[in-house]
Design a protein around this motif. Structure first.
Motif, PDB file in Angstrom:
ATOM      1  N   GLN A 134     -14.616 -20.548   3.343  1.00 54.18           N
ATOM      2  CA  GLN A 134     -14.827 -21.918   3.817  1.00 54.18           C
ATOM      3  C   GLN A 134     -15.966 -22.010   4.829  1.00 54.18           C
ATOM      4  O   GLN A 134     -16.279 -23.093   5.331  1.00 54.18           O
ATOM      5  CB  GLN A 134     -13.541 -22.490   4.412  1.00 54.18           C
ATOM      6  CG  GLN A 134     -12.467 -22.771   3.378  1.00 54.18           C
ATOM      7  CD  GLN A 134     -11.413 -23.742   3.869  1.00 54.18           C
ATOM      8  OE1 GLN A 134     -11.561 -24.428   4.878  1.00 54.18           O
ATOM      9  NE2 GLN A 134     -10.305 -23.821   3.132  1.00 54.18           N
ATOM     10  N   SER A 135     -16.595 -20.887   5.142  1.00 61.72           N
ATOM     11  CA  SER A 135     -17.745 -20.919   6.040  1.00 61.72           C
ATOM     12  C   SER A 135     -18.890 -21.677   5.363  1.00 61.72           C
ATOM     13  O   SER A 135     -19.177 -21.443   4.186  1.00 61.72           O
ATOM     14  CB  SER A 135     -18.192 -19.503   6.380  1.00 61.72           C
ATOM     15  OG  SER A 135     -19.478 -19.525   6.967  1.00 61.72           O
ATOM     16  N   ASN A 152      -8.308 -27.763   3.941  1.00 59.52           N
ATOM     17  CA  ASN A 152      -9.412 -27.548   4.885  1.00 59.52           C
ATOM     18  C   ASN A 152      -8.922 -26.833   6.138  1.00 59.52           C
ATOM     19  O   ASN A 152      -7.919 -27.215   6.732  1.00 59.52           O
ATOM     20  CB  ASN A 152     -10.045 -28.888   5.280  1.00 59.52           C
ATOM     21  CG  ASN A 152     -10.845 -29.515   4.152  1.00 59.52           C
ATOM     22  OD1 ASN A 152     -11.299 -28.817   3.248  1.00 59.52           O
ATOM     23  ND2 ASN A 152     -11.040 -30.817   4.208  1.00 59.52           N
ATOM     24  N   GLU A 153      -9.669 -25.805   6.533  1.00 59.87           N
ATOM     25  CA  GLU A 153      -9.312 -25.046   7.730  1.00 59.87           C
ATOM     26  C   GLU A 153     -10.144 -25.465   8.940  1.00 59.87           C
ATOM     27  O   GLU A 153     -10.007 -24.885  10.014  1.00 59.87           O
ATOM     28  CB  GLU A 153      -9.482 -23.552   7.446  1.00 59.87           C
ATOM     29  CG  GLU A 153      -8.538 -23.058   6.356  1.00 59.87           C
ATOM     30  CD  GLU A 153      -8.792 -21.620   5.933  1.00 59.87           C
ATOM     31  OE1 GLU A 153      -9.516 -20.911   6.666  1.00 59.87           O
ATOM     32  OE2 GLU A 153      -8.276 -21.204   4.874  1.00 59.87           O
ATOM     33  N   SER A 154     -11.002 -26.464   8.764  1.00 61.90           N
ATOM     34  CA  SER A 154     -11.791 -27.018   9.862  1.00 61.90           C
ATOM     35  C   SER A 154     -11.734 -28.529   9.790  1.00 61.90           C
ATOM     36  O   SER A 154     -11.829 -29.114   8.693  1.00 61.90           O
ATOM     37  CB  SER A 154     -13.251 -26.558   9.775  1.00 61.90           C
ATOM     38  OG  SER A 154     -14.070 -27.305  10.643  1.00 61.90           O
ATOM     39  N   ASP A 155     -11.581 -29.181  10.941  1.00 58.58           N
ATOM     40  CA  ASP A 155     -11.536 -30.639  10.941  1.00 58.58           C
ATOM     41  C   ASP A 155     -12.911 -31.249  10.690  1.00 58.58           C
ATOM     42  O   ASP A 155     -13.037 -32.469  10.535  1.00 58.58           O
ATOM     43  CB  ASP A 155     -10.948 -31.170  12.253  1.00 58.58           C
ATOM     44  CG  ASP A 155     -11.695 -30.669  13.483  1.00 58.58           C
ATOM     45  OD1 ASP A 155     -12.793 -30.098  13.339  1.00 58.58           O
ATOM     46  OD2 ASP A 155     -11.179 -30.862  14.601  1.00 58.58           O
ATOM     47  N   LYS A 156     -13.952 -30.416  10.615  1.00 55.60           N
ATOM     48  CA  LYS A 156     -15.287 -30.908  10.288  1.00 55.60           C
ATOM     49  C   LYS A 156     -15.483 -31.079   8.786  1.00 55.60           C
ATOM     50  O   LYS A 156     -16.432 -31.729   8.345  1.00 55.60           O
ATOM     51  CB  LYS A 156     -16.354 -29.938  10.832  1.00 55.60           C
ATOM     52  CG  LYS A 156     -16.423 -29.878  12.346  1.00 55.60           C
ATOM     53  CD  LYS A 156     -17.541 -28.946  12.794  1.00 55.60           C
ATOM     54  CE  LYS A 156     -17.635 -28.897  14.310  1.00 55.60           C
ATOM     55  NZ  LYS A 156     -18.726 -27.989  14.761  1.00 55.60           N
ATOM     56  N   LEU A 157     -14.590 -30.481   8.006  1.00 58.09           N
ATOM     57  CA  LEU A 157     -14.713 -30.564   6.551  1.00 58.09           C
ATOM     58  C   LEU A 157     -14.151 -31.887   6.040  1.00 58.09           C
ATOM     59  O   LEU A 157     -13.061 -32.301   6.437  1.00 58.09           O
ATOM     60  CB  LEU A 157     -13.984 -29.401   5.889  1.00 58.09           C
ATOM     61  CG  LEU A 157     -14.660 -28.035   5.997  1.00 58.09           C
ATOM     62  CD1 LEU A 157     -13.697 -26.922   5.613  1.00 58.09           C
ATOM     63  CD2 LEU A 157     -15.899 -27.997   5.103  1.00 58.09           C
ATOM     64  N   PRO A 158     -14.856 -32.561   5.127  1.00 56.69           N
ATOM     65  CA  PRO A 158     -14.374 -33.816   4.563  1.00 56.69           C
ATOM     66  C   PRO A 158     -13.400 -33.582   3.416  1.00 56.69           C
ATOM     67  O   PRO A 158     -13.186 -32.450   2.970  1.00 56.69           O
ATOM     68  CB  PRO A 158     -15.653 -34.472   4.048  1.00 56.69           C
ATOM     69  CG  PRO A 158     -16.499 -33.301   3.620  1.00 56.69           C
ATOM     70  CD  PRO A 158     -16.198 -32.198   4.624  1.00 56.69           C
ATOM     71  N   GLU A 159     -12.838 -34.655   2.927  1.00 57.11           N
ATOM     72  CA  GLU A 159     -12.006 -34.582   1.724  1.00 57.11           C
ATOM     73  C   GLU A 159     -12.867 -34.097   0.570  1.00 57.11           C
ATOM     74  O   GLU A 159     -14.048 -34.415   0.468  1.00 57.11           O
ATOM     75  CB  GLU A 159     -11.444 -35.970   1.405  1.00 57.11           C
ATOM     76  CG  GLU A 159     -10.656 -36.033   0.106  1.00 57.11           C
ATOM     77  CD  GLU A 159     -10.331 -37.457  -0.320  1.00 57.11           C
ATOM     78  OE1 GLU A 159      -9.709 -37.636  -1.382  1.00 57.11           O
ATOM     79  OE2 GLU A 159     -10.724 -38.391   0.410  1.00 57.11           O
ATOM     80  N   SER A 160     -12.284 -33.324  -0.314  1.00 57.61           N
ATOM     81  CA  SER A 160     -13.042 -32.783  -1.439  1.00 57.61           C
ATOM     82  C   SER A 160     -13.309 -33.845  -2.497  1.00 57.61           C
ATOM     83  O   SER A 160     -12.453 -34.671  -2.804  1.00 57.61           O
ATOM     84  CB  SER A 160     -12.288 -31.619  -2.078  1.00 57.61           C
ATOM     85  OG  SER A 160     -13.043 -31.078  -3.154  1.00 57.61           O
ATOM     86  N   LEU A 161     -14.520 -33.794  -3.042  1.00 55.79           N
ATOM     87  CA  LEU A 161     -14.854 -34.628  -4.189  1.00 55.79           C
ATOM     88  C   LEU A 161     -14.076 -34.165  -5.420  1.00 55.79           C
ATOM     89  O   LEU A 161     -13.668 -34.982  -6.252  1.00 55.79           O
ATOM     90  CB  LEU A 161     -16.364 -34.547  -4.454  1.00 55.79           C
ATOM     91  CG  LEU A 161     -16.889 -35.175  -5.740  1.00 55.79           C
ATOM     92  CD1 LEU A 161     -16.677 -36.679  -5.726  1.00 55.79           C
ATOM     93  CD2 LEU A 161     -18.378 -34.850  -5.921  1.00 55.79           C
TER      94      LEU A 161
END
Length: 554
Positions: A134-135, A152-161
């Motif tokens: 996930q990096s 998601n393991e980071s709150d910076k990641l958006p919902e997946s398309l």
């Protein structure tokens, strides 16, 4: 540099066919057939990894494109998406459920079958990535196109398309996405979305990454056992001698490669590449120095210019050490007026190059000739600095070493020209030269210690978002600004299903970008390949997607 995404594809014209090559002395055999020959190509940089999932740079892509295929590919010599492992595709009325009809009789290099289930194994692998996978530096293209993951393991990641993949039968794969986007399915032509053998992924522990996000250790699959469906298959990666050797896949479902072996040999210095070509050590290379083109032509070598599907820019970091100044738009305007871009193009770029006024090349839908232009004027630059109340401005200016890029033929020379222009306007610079990979890219893309830097982009497919969206669709460390109005405009354009309306929105976004001026677009240049005159059958690609399957050594 890592390049980018999707949309209504636009075909780039004027692509030259090639007639090239000659073998290295050790491979010369005038009595043998062309199909027994070896073609050695001089690469400007090393491949970084052999698993497409983790790839994000052009030199790695060049190697992987010969071994792997995706559902969609770019047309030969252009940017339009055409059939790859999928013969055709269609969506439901909502544009969310996409059905791909797959080629029959295709096998992976390990002899296992390509089918709908294999497609879903790959997509589910990407979607369910965990830990180091996930990096953003490890799965860069997944995150650029599809956003986040199943968990998601980071709150910076958006919902997946991506939402799901199913295989109703061996010849069909159905992919469901969570929202309408111009990126899908054209972005599937990116090498990062190539389909690997599920059996090989499991056998060679493809997801078993080690180390840390800053220093990843890749597993067996990514370093010594890549298995795709392409016209060439892997033989060895000689890291000591900086070469990757491939051989013809005699079980390939399509036209078989005309050469028996294909070797990519890294020669980072452009002058050394030229000498290796003249000595017969290699039969071709990329990123020809524009100054060498007339001499190579007169010596009988074949030059293949690509269309100028790229942009070089000067990025201005609004969160860097000089942020008190660079966050002021008048200072950014002063920098833009101070640079003599015409002189840079004339001095350092080949014929057919042009000064950039957008962050995307001319001819690509969404280009806007009506944007604010910043003509060269040292006096105007001084005036704007005075209006901003800025004096004795000193900025840290990063530029890369040990590299040439399609959009940046001479980084140090271009830096020196820009720095001299800025000095005339009253802006002094502190030079920060860094090795391209990983030092430079890490410093300017993820760090905050830079004010100015040179970078650029070669498009992944024919769409405006692939350029301007890659740079400015959300807050990024490279630019150091937050502009919610601009970000929202990108979201609106990306989700617009009507291509005509979407193009108009991109034109307006280009105007917004050039008014806000996060950086200065510098140039569009047509990079060239060169080959020995005994090789034929290669067509130059604006996406650097040259296909060696058609190369023939006489």
């Amino acid at each position: 540099m890592r390049a980018p995404r999707l949309r209504a594809a636009f075909a780039v014209a004027a692509v030259a066919s090639l007639v090239v090559a000659g073998c290295a002395e050790s491979d010369r055999d005038d009595s043998g057939s062309g199909s027994d020959k070896t073609l050695v190509f001089g690469a400007a940089g090393d491949a970084k990894v052999l698993d497409p999932t983790f790839a994000s740079d052009g030199e790695t892509f060049r190697v992987l494109r010969q071994m792997y295929e995706g559902l969609v590919r770019s047309e030969e010599g252009g940017t339009k998406p055409v059939a790859g492992l999928a013969e055709s595709w269609s969506s439901d009325a909502a544009g969310l459920v996409w059905t791909f009809k797959l080629r029959k009789g295709v096998k992976f290099h390990d002899g296992t079958d390509f089918n709908g289930e294999a497609v879903c194994v790959n997509f589910n692998r990407w979607y369910n990535a965990k830990g180091l996978m996930q990096s953003p530096d490890v799965t860069a293209y997944w995150q650029d196109i599809f956003g986040g993951f199943a968990k998601n393991e980071s709150d910076k990641l958006p919902e997946s398309l991506f939402k799901s993949c199913s295989a109703p039968d061996a010849g069909t794969a159905v992919i469901t996405i969570s929202r309408v986007t111009s990126k899908f399915p054209a972005a599937l032509m990116l090498p990062a979305f190539s389909i690997s053998s599920p059996e090989a992924l499991k056998k060679y522990n493809a997801d078993g990454l080690g180390g840390t996000a800053d220093s990843v250790t890749y597993p067996e699959y990514a370093t010594g056992h890549p298995v795709g469906t392409g016209p060439f298959k892997f033989v060895k990666w000689d890291t000591a001698n900086k070469s990757v050797e491939l051989e013809r896949n005699d079980a390939y479902y399509g036209e078989k490669a005309k050469v028996k072996k294909l070797i990519f040999k890294t020669i980072s210095d452009v002058n050394a590449r030229k000498q290796a070509l003249k000595n017969g050590e290699i039969q071709g290379y990329d990123l020809v120095d524009p100054a060498d083109i007339p001499g190579l032509k007169s010596d009988g070598f074949n030059i293949l210019p690509r269309p100028a599907f790229n942009v070089l820019y000067l990025a201005i970091n609004q969160s860097g050490p000089g942020k008190a100044a660079t966050s002021n738009v008048k200072v950014r305007q002063a920098i833009a007026h101070a640079i003599n871009r015409e002189a840079i193009v004339k001095a350092k770029y080949p014929d057919g190059s042009s000064v950039a006024i957008n962050f995307q090349p001319p001819g690509l839908e969404g280009y806007n000739d009506g944007v604010t232009k910043y003509e060269y004027s040292t006096e105007k630059a001084k005036q704007l600095l005075a209006e901003a109340g800025v004096t004795n401005l000193k900025l840290k200016f990063h530029y890369p070493t040990e590299v040439t890029r399609p959009y940046m033929p001479a980084p140090k020379d271009i830096y020196e020209l820009i720095a001299a222009d800025l000095t005339k306007a009253g802006i002094t610079t502190e030079a920060v030269p860094l090795k391209w990979n990983p030092d430079y890219l890490n410093a300017v893309q993820t760090g905050a210690d830079h004010d100015l830097h040179l970078l650029g982009w070669t498009g992944d497919y024919g769409d405006a978002y692939n350029f301007i969206g890659t740079f400015f669709d959300r807050q990024k460390d490279e630019w150091g600004f937050n502009n919610p109005t601009l970000f929202e405009a990108f979201k609106k354009a990306d989700s617009e299903p009507d291509a005509t309306k979407r193009t108009a929105q991109y034109k307006e976004i280009n105007k917004q970008v050039m008014d806000f001026l996060p950086g200065v677009p510098i140039a569009h240049g047509p990079p060239s390949l060169v080959f020995n005159k005994s090789v034929s059958g290669i067509k130059a690609s604006p996406l650097t997607d040259e296909r060696f399957v058609t190369a023939e050594v006489k």
